[in-house]
Design an enzyme around this catalytic site. Structure first.
Site, short mmCIF file in Angstrom:
data_model
loop_
_atom_site.label_atom_id
_atom_site.label_comp_id
_atom_site.label_asym_id
_atom_site.label_seq_id
_atom_site.Cartn_x
_atom_site.Cartn_y
_atom_site.Cartn_z
N SER A 1 0.95 -1.24 0.29
CA SER A 1 0.14 -0.28 0.17
C SER A 1 0.34 0.86 0.06
CB SER A 1 -0.68 -0.04 1.32
OG SER A 1 -1.94 1.23 0.88
N TYR B 1 -3.06 -1.23 9.73
CA TYR B 1 -3.34 -2.05 8.34
C TYR B 1 -1.91 -1.32 7.64
CZ TYR B 1 -3.68 -1.30 3.66
OH TYR B 1 -4.69 -1.93 1.79
#
Length: 266
Positions: A158, A171
């Site tokens: 990400s 996350y």
């Protein structure tokens, strides 16, 4: 392995873009785009999903309607014995293809807990960590005998690992772990001609982001303004990058973290 053997593997890779590509979390969003793109490249795509069988069936139908080949299978990546259960489910769905080497493995599945660190429940963090970073490790471990020499592993990380957001701190931590896995794995599998890379998508117009992004012109404008390419990311943007890394043309790229954010906050 000798240099001659490695060149033989690379020649094999150039001829066999019609092998099997396994994509985790492929029933929607970025995963579905990756599956569709690899299907268009001639791979038989194994579409993994957790529970939405209808969405996975739709991805398979789109690939086959475009002239490709695909099948779907279910596995819960939060289960303790993820690697074994994942490939058992794959084998049950693959039929006659179960013994065919896997040429591409894309670790895309992930869950997001939207919370600051003080608001993150321990059980939510542990589940997120298992799905996002432990499961890929175990899936790869169990896949080692299945992976074709000259194959590809692509880990979907990400852009949050470079552009931090306190509201997704857990996350971000799990995606950092996935990136940390990529480099030593590239070293380990290099003698077999297998490349291992990771990509960092930025904010993308997917169902995962729908609740705060779609229909929110202010949020969209803010994200677009942060990007050098001045537009919102689309799942197909990420799918195309994965297809490049899976291709023979990318045979000399390994152990890399590819930024696929459209130039966010350069």
């Amino acid at each position: 392995m000798s240099d001659t053997d490695l060149h033989d593997i690379e020649a094999l890779d150039a001829r066999e873009s019609d092998g099997i590509a396994v994509v985790t979390g492929a029933s929607r969003g970025i995963g579905a785009a990756i599956a569709g793109r690899l299907g268009a490249e001639g791979y038989t795509v194994a579409v993994h999903y957790r529970q939405d069988s209808a969405a996975a069936a739709d991805v398979v139908e789109k690939i086959t309607a475009a002239g490709g080949t695909a099948f779907s299978f279910a596995a819960d990546l939060a289960e303790p014995d993820t690697g074994t259960a994942f490939w058992a489910s794959y084998d049950a769905a693959a039929g006659a293809l179960r013994d065919a080497p896997v040429r591409v493995l894309v670790n895309n599945a992930a869950i997001v807990v939207n919370a600051l660190i003080e608001d993150t429940a321990a059980e939510d963090f542990i589940r997120q960590q298992h799905v996002n970073s432990t499961a890929p490790f175990l899936i790869i471990k169990a896949a080692l005998p299945r992976l074709a020499d000259g194959g590809r592993v692509v880990n979907v990380s990400s852009g949050a690992t470079r552009v931090p957001g306190p509201g997704i701190i857990g996350y971000t931590m799990t995606k950092g772990a996935l990136e940390a896995l990529t480099l030593p794995l590239a070293q380990h599998l290099g003698p077999r001609g297998i490349t291992v890379n990771a990509i960092r998508p930025g904010t993308t117009d997917t169902d995962m982001n729908a609740d705060w992004l779609r229909g929110n012109s202010e949020a969209i404008a803010g994200r677009v303004a942060d990007r050098a390419l001045r537009r919102m990311g689309d799942p197909t943007d990420v799918g195309d990058v994965v297809a490049l890394l899976a291709s023979h043309d990318a045979r000399w790229i390994t152990g890399q973290i590819i930024d696929a954010t459209g130039g966010e906050r350069l």
